[in-house]
Motif scaffolding. Structure first.
Motif, PDB file in Angstrom:
ATOM      1  N   GLU A  55       0.853  -1.181   0.000  1.00  0.00           N
ATOM      2  CA  GLU A  55       0.000   0.000   0.000  1.00  0.00           C
ATOM      3  C   GLU A  55       0.895   1.238   0.000  1.00  0.00           C
ATOM      4  O   GLU A  55       1.442   1.632   1.033  1.00  0.00           O
ATOM      5  CB  GLU A  55      -0.928  -0.020   1.213  1.00  0.00           C
ATOM      6  N   ILE A  56       1.040   1.834  -1.171  1.00  0.00           N
ATOM      7  CA  ILE A  56       1.935   2.966  -1.364  1.00  0.00           C
ATOM      8  C   ILE A  56       1.107   4.228  -1.584  1.00  0.00           C
ATOM      9  O   ILE A  56       0.219   4.259  -2.438  1.00  0.00           O
ATOM     10  CB  ILE A  56       2.869   2.742  -2.570  1.00  0.00           C
ATOM     11  N   LYS A  57       1.401   5.258  -0.819  1.00  0.00           N
ATOM     12  CA  LYS A  57       0.648   6.502  -0.905  1.00  0.00           C
ATOM     13  C   LYS A  57       1.318   7.488  -1.863  1.00  0.00           C
ATOM     14  O   LYS A  57       2.505   7.369  -2.194  1.00  0.00           O
ATOM     15  CB  LYS A  57       0.515   7.124   0.487  1.00  0.00           C
ATOM     16  N   LYS A  58       0.537   8.457  -2.294  1.00  0.00           N
ATOM     17  CA  LYS A  58       0.997   9.462  -3.243  1.00  0.00           C
ATOM     18  C   LYS A  58       2.220  10.206  -2.696  1.00  0.00           C
ATOM     19  O   LYS A  58       2.235  10.642  -1.544  1.00  0.00           O
ATOM     20  CB  LYS A  58      -0.119  10.461  -3.539  1.00  0.00           C
ATOM     21  N   GLY A  59       3.248  10.316  -3.543  1.00  0.00           N
ATOM     22  CA  GLY A  59       4.436  11.081  -3.195  1.00  0.00           C
ATOM     23  C   GLY A  59       5.439  10.365  -2.334  1.00  0.00           C
ATOM     24  O   GLY A  59       6.512  10.914  -2.041  1.00  0.00           O
ATOM     25  N   GLN A  60       5.162   9.116  -1.917  1.00  0.00           N
ATOM     26  CA  GLN A  60       6.080   8.422  -1.025  1.00  0.00           C
ATOM     27  C   GLN A  60       7.356   7.986  -1.741  1.00  0.00           C
ATOM     28  O   GLN A  60       7.367   7.742  -2.944  1.00  0.00           O
ATOM     29  CB  GLN A  60       5.402   7.209  -0.394  1.00  0.00           C
ATOM     30  N   ARG A  61       8.400   7.878  -0.950  1.00  0.00           N
ATOM     31  CA  ARG A  61       9.686   7.376  -1.442  1.00  0.00           C
ATOM     32  C   ARG A  61       9.794   5.908  -1.058  1.00  0.00           C
ATOM     33  O   ARG A  61       9.684   5.550   0.118  1.00  0.00           O
ATOM     34  CB  ARG A  61      10.836   8.172  -0.825  1.00  0.00           C
ATOM     35  N   VAL A  62      10.025   5.059  -2.074  1.00  0.00           N
ATOM     36  CA  VAL A  62       9.951   3.609  -1.881  1.00  0.00           C
ATOM     37  C   VAL A  62      11.261   2.963  -2.318  1.00  0.00           C
ATOM     38  O   VAL A  62      11.854   3.340  -3.331  1.00  0.00           O
ATOM     39  CB  VAL A  62       8.792   3.009  -2.704  1.00  0.00           C
ATOM     40  N   LYS A  79       0.917   1.325 -11.008  1.00  0.00           N
ATOM     41  CA  LYS A  79      -0.265   1.178 -10.156  1.00  0.00           C
ATOM     42  C   LYS A  79      -0.397   2.254  -9.088  1.00  0.00           C
ATOM     43  O   LYS A  79      -1.486   2.438  -8.528  1.00  0.00           O
ATOM     44  CB  LYS A  79      -0.242  -0.186  -9.459  1.00  0.00           C
ATOM     45  N   THR A  80       0.701   2.925  -8.728  1.00  0.00           N
ATOM     46  CA  THR A  80       0.663   3.865  -7.603  1.00  0.00           C
ATOM     47  C   THR A  80       1.134   5.250  -8.038  1.00  0.00           C
ATOM     48  O   THR A  80       1.631   5.445  -9.146  1.00  0.00           O
ATOM     49  CB  THR A  80       1.569   3.383  -6.448  1.00  0.00           C
ATOM     50  N   GLU A  81       1.003   6.177  -7.109  1.00  0.00           N
ATOM     51  CA  GLU A  81       1.489   7.538  -7.321  1.00  0.00           C
ATOM     52  C   GLU A  81       2.717   7.812  -6.461  1.00  0.00           C
ATOM     53  O   GLU A  81       2.914   8.926  -5.969  1.00  0.00           O
ATOM     54  CB  GLU A  81       0.384   8.544  -7.018  1.00  0.00           C
ATOM     55  N   ALA A  82       3.527   6.787  -6.268  1.00  0.00           N
ATOM     56  CA  ALA A  82       4.776   6.953  -5.520  1.00  0.00           C
ATOM     57  C   ALA A  82       5.613   8.059  -6.151  1.00  0.00           C
ATOM     58  O   ALA A  82       5.656   8.202  -7.376  1.00  0.00           O
ATOM     59  CB  ALA A  82       5.557   5.649  -5.509  1.00  0.00           C
TER      60      ALA A  82
END
Length: 261
Positions: A55-62, A79-82
């Motif tokens: 579960e990755i949220k918008k703007g996160q650094r992964v 799939k995400t907005e990372a």
């Protein structure tokens, strides 16, 4: 931040060309593709399930530890907005191939591949520098079976270059407070996994067992940990890959997003 390892793969002269024994696979997600070596270790359902479970949220650094061909970062980019996704891979040829996949998909501005040992990650990126970490580490103990320590498939499958404890301890130090850890592994390692996660302050929060068919024992598990989280573990409903007729289940079709442009 030391970008030396990344910059060795980056530059205007690098092209997403295909080499001998390589192929391009269509991921059937927003036009994304991946380069794979037909003689090497190709991604499987475990990587696809991990990218969906995280579960990755918008703007996160992964960070994706042990990224291999880069399949998890590519799928997360789709799939995400990372904000930024870093893939760390110790095998230079595999890392270089992953970087070419980022160029092929035109996502190299957002997904960066580093050719490094995970045990050097803290020196490169610093403590508490990521919001989330994903990992699909080697499943087998280093001593289980005779392996060539330089063989690409052996490195991907066996704890040759890193151990489960290495993965969990490094992840804990890289994560910010309340950062999230997502891993796919084998059910038979669950005692080791839970023990090490709690030891390194990644409190287990969700577990999901993956079964090949209804009535069959699970052969994968997905687990989430929260750095400095409170003790509470949720067991999710089991995930079945195939139904009783040998076809993919509806949930697997949804995870693979079949038919999506």
């Amino acid at each position: 931040m030391n970008y030396k390892s990344y910059c060795s793969f980056n530059g205007d002269n690098m092209e997403a060309n295909i080499k001998e024994n390589e192929r391009i696979d269509d991921l059937q997600l927003k036009g994304l593709k991946i380069i794979q070596n037909v003689e090497g270790f190709c991604f499987g359902v475990d990587a696809v399930l991990l990218s969906d479970f995280a579960e990755i949220k918008k703007g996160q650094r992964v960070m994706d530890l042990g990224t291999g061909t880069g399949i998890v970062p590519i799928l997360m980019a789709g799939k995400t907005e990372a904000g930024e996704i870093i893939g760390l891979e110790i095998q230079s040829e595999v890392a270089e191939m992953a970087q070419r996949s980022m160029l092929l998909n035109h996502i190299d501005h957002r997904v960066k591949i580093f050719n490094e040992d995970i045990n050097n990650a803290l020196d490169i990126f610093g403590k508490e520098s990521f919001d989330a970490i994903t990992t699909n580490p080697p499943y087998k103990h280093g001593g289980s079976g005779i392996v060539n320590p330089e063989d690409a498939k052996a490195i991907s499958r066996h704890e040759v270059k890193c151990t489960l404890e290495d993965v969990i301890s490094v992840s804990s130090r890289l994560l910010k407070n309340n950062g999230r850890f997502f891993m796919v592994h084998r059910p038979e390692r669950i005692v080791d996994i839970l023990f090490l996660m709690r030891q390194y302050k990644l409190e287990p929060k969700r577990v999901r067992f993956v079964h090949p068919y209804p009535g069959k024992r699970p052969n994968l598990l997905l687990i989430e940990g929260l750095k400095y989280g409170k003790a509470f573990l949720k067991f999710m409903d089991p995930l079945y890959v195939y139904d009783g007729n040998g076809s993919y289940t509806k949930e697997i079709d949804e995870i693979y997003r079949r038919g999506e442009a």
